[in-house]
Design an enzyme around this catalytic site. Structure first.
Site, PDB file in Angstrom:
ATOM      1  N   ALA A 298     -11.246  38.762  14.556  1.00 46.97           N
ATOM      2  CA  ALA A 298     -12.433  38.659  15.391  1.00 46.97           C
ATOM      3  C   ALA A 298     -12.316  39.474  16.670  1.00 46.97           C
ATOM      4  CB  ALA A 298     -12.708  37.192  15.716  1.00 46.97           C
ATOM      5  N   GLN A 299     -11.140  39.480  17.290  1.00 46.00           N
ATOM      6  CA  GLN A 299     -11.002  40.184  18.563  1.00 46.00           C
ATOM      7  C   GLN A 299     -11.180  41.689  18.411  1.00 46.00           C
ATOM      8  OE1 GLN A 299     -10.831  39.744  21.809  1.00 46.00           O
ATOM      9  NE2 GLN A 299     -11.295  37.592  21.475  1.00 46.00           N
TER      10      GLN A 299
ATOM     11  N   GLU B  90      -4.649  27.161   6.662  1.00 50.51           N
ATOM     12  CA  GLU B  90      -5.498  26.133   7.265  1.00 50.51           C
ATOM     13  C   GLU B  90      -6.195  25.299   6.198  1.00 50.51           C
ATOM     14  OE1 GLU B  90      -6.567  28.404  11.472  1.00 50.51           O
ATOM     15  OE2 GLU B  90      -7.720  28.871   9.661  1.00 50.51           O
TER      16      GLU B  90
ATOM     17  N   ASP C  88     -14.267  45.001  10.706  1.00 55.62           N
ATOM     18  CA  ASP C  88     -13.505  44.984   9.461  1.00 55.62           C
ATOM     19  C   ASP C  88     -13.736  46.220   8.604  1.00 55.62           C
ATOM     20  OD1 ASP C  88     -12.649  42.528  10.252  1.00 55.62           O
ATOM     21  OD2 ASP C  88     -13.907  41.381   8.884  1.00 55.62           O
TER      22      ASP C  88
ATOM     23  N   VAL D  98     -28.523  46.870   3.544  1.00 52.26           N
ATOM     24  CA  VAL D  98     -28.609  48.329   3.592  1.00 52.26           C
ATOM     25  C   VAL D  98     -28.046  48.909   2.296  1.00 52.26           C
ATOM     26  CG1 VAL D  98     -27.774  50.410   4.746  1.00 52.26           C
ATOM     27  CG2 VAL D  98     -28.536  48.445   6.097  1.00 52.26           C
TER      28      VAL D  98
ATOM     29  N   GLY E 118     -22.223  40.138  12.470  1.00 51.22           N
ATOM     30  CA  GLY E 118     -20.946  39.489  12.726  1.00 51.22           C
ATOM     31  C   GLY E 118     -20.549  39.674  14.186  1.00 51.22           C
ATOM     32  N   PHE E 119     -19.271  39.505  14.462  1.00 54.34           N
ATOM     33  CA  PHE E 119     -18.821  39.614  15.849  1.00 54.34           C
ATOM     34  C   PHE E 119     -19.081  41.003  16.420  1.00 54.34           C
ATOM     35  CE2 PHE E 119     -15.994  36.029  14.541  1.00 54.34           C
ATOM     36  CZ  PHE E 119     -16.435  35.112  15.478  1.00 54.34           C
TER      37      PHE E 119
ATOM     38  N   GLY F 236     -25.344  44.497  10.381  1.00 60.09           N
ATOM     39  CA  GLY F 236     -24.381  43.407  10.394  1.00 60.09           C
ATOM     40  C   GLY F 236     -24.456  42.593  11.668  1.00 60.09           C
TER      41      GLY F 236
END
Length: 493
Positions: free
Chosen positions: A330-331, A177, A314, A82, A16-17, A14
């Site tokens: 994200a944090q 949003e 996540d 994977v 991502g962040f 992954g």
């Protein structure tokens, strides 16, 4: 190469962040890293809704992984999904585009993110796309802008209204949003551009089964966000559950009963679930999962009995100080990635490891419209223009790449100071590719099956006395053989 002479092998699943920040934190460590990701880009998911509404291009929120990591020499980037983890042999099995391969590891970091959850109603996805990938955002862009185009062609007032009704399911940050930006499109950007419709007559409906908009921000900010949405013209329907979705409508249920809302454009921004890889990993290691499929981890984010496996972001279920699982934001992903890297470095240096992951909550942000946002940062709660400035600064800071920051600022100026949208181009392929891929299947598998069926029997030349191979079996093409069955390209782990 002996066990003692080779470098420690870290496999990261992954980009991502969590995965990306873990890799960057290991840039000086004596390790060889293999990054496996299903796409060739790192996705800045918090701004996907701006891709869907024509503010930003996909390239500005999804820089190429190889470009981001080009100066980090201890990383090997590989494309693939994977499929399984052999914890005994420490091998991950990967399905790439038309080729299967395996990668060995000493330490495994699994940070494959989250997928959209339809709460057991996966068939809703055909008519109400989620907001988890570039494909989702481009499809929604085509549907949103296409709806105004098709509405302009209609002669039946009911058909016009059906095309000009947009329903967003989920009143969390993404849904809020997105609803706000669709309202800005209808009321600020598009008026005066159509001869036969008035975009300002569009209905934008925000639906959620819970009783508050942005419920994690607190009552004061939540109520303020709802008022701002309603001021923009968004109809907010809370305590309202979605019970049916088809191509022309969405059916909801509230305290007064069931209602059908005619709408051609629906967006699903409610609920997330761990990818199937989480379940496979849990089965391989004996770990437990929660209702959303997330893997329960130890305090240091490793799996019980498998200190060499970290599950981050996540995909992990780890209780915070309040006893509730840490949120999928994200944090949490960034900090857990750095924590895992620190643990690996400590082990390699012979230092004590196993320290618990401590999450520092830097607050939550959500934008409602141009110059209006809400921010909850510790004891500080703010809304309006000041919160919007904070939102801009934070998102610019985490956008990867200098050029992405520059172009994002330019496009925000066009959209927020002016009235334009820089990225309004949409195609039929973007609108309908999801359903086409599901019906057609994995193109690589179809091509391989067709090549196998048409392959002639090997014959022998009189001159050389050896089999004559089909051209598809020679050179690099021979490496395309793999599993006989595979899921469609768009729905892999």
């Amino acid at each position: 190469m002996t066990q003692a002479s080779r470098r420690h092998r870290v496999v990261v699943v992954g980009a991502g962040f969590a995965g990306l920040f873990a890799i960057k934190a290991l840039r000086k460590a004596p390790v060889d890293i293999t990054l496996i990701n299903g796409t060739a880009y790192h996705l800045f998911q918090p701004l996907l809704y701006q891709v869907a509404t024509g503010i930003l291009s996909e390239g500005e929120v999804a820089p190429p992984i190889r470009e981001v990591l080009k100066r980090q020499k201890n990383v090997d980037v590989r494309l693939g999904w994977v499929q399984d983890v052999d914890t005994e042999r420490k091998i991950v099995s990967v399905a790439g585009p038309g080729i299967d391969y395996t990668v060995e590891y000493d330490t495994l970091i699994v940070a494959a993110g989250a997928s959209q959850s339809y709460f057991g109603n996966d068939h809703f996805a055909d008519h109400a796309p989620g907001m988890k990938s570039i494909d989702d955002a481009l499809e929604l862009r085509a549907r949103i802008f296409g709806a105004f185009e098709v509405a302009d062609l209609q002669t039946d007032p009911e058909a016009v209204q059906r095309w000009l009704t947009f329903v967003v399911v989920g009143a969390g940050p993404t849904g809020t949003e997105l609803a706000g930006q669709i309202a800005e499109l209808a009321h600020r950007t598009l008026p005066g551009q159509y001869r036969h419709i008035d975009p300002r007559t569009a209905r934008i409906i925000l639906v959620d089964a819970i009783g508050a908009v942005l419920n994690t921000f607190g009552d004061h900010l939540s109520a303020g966000a709802q008022r701002q949405l309603e001021k923009l013209g968004v109809e907010v329907k809370l305590n309202t559950k979605v019970v049916g979705v088809d191509s022309t409508s969405i059916e909801v249920e509230d305290a007064t009963g069931r209602h059908r809302i005619p709408s051609m454009t629906k967006v699903w921004a409610a609920g997330v679930a761990a990818p199937p890889l989480a379940r496979k990993l849990a089965e391989s290691t004996g770990a437990q999962t929660d209702r959303a499929g997330r893997v329960l981890v130890e305090k240091d984010t490793t799996l019980a009995g498998h200190p060499e496996i970290f599950v981050l972001g996540d995909m992990m279920n780890l209780a915070g100080p309040d006893g509730r699982p840490l949120p999928g934001v994200a944090q949490v992903a960034i900090q857990s990635g750095r924590h895992a890297a620190d643990q690996i470095s400590r082990r390699l240096a012979g230092k004590e490891s196993g320290q618990p992951f401590k999450y520092f909550d830097k607050g939550s942000l959500a934008t409602i419209s141009r110059f209006s946002a809400v921010a909850s940062i510790g004891k500080l709660h703010m809304s309006g223009f000041l919160a919007w400035v904070v939102w801009v600064a934070v998102h610019l800071f985490y956008l990867v790449g200098f050029k992405n920051r520059v172009t994002a600022v330019l496009h925000w100026a066009v959209s927020f100071v002016g009235r334009g949208r820089s990225e309004r181009v949409a195609t039929q392929q973007q609108a309908f590719a999801r359903r086409a891929i599901r019906a057609y299947g994995d193109p690589f598998e179809r091509d391989r099956a067709a090549a196998t069926e048409s392959r002639p029997q090997a014959s022998t030349t009189a001159a050389e006395g050896r089999p004559v191979q089909n051209p598809a079996e020679t050179g690099d093409q021979a490496t395309l053989d793999g599993k006989a069955e595979r899921k469609p390209l768009g729905v892999r782990d």
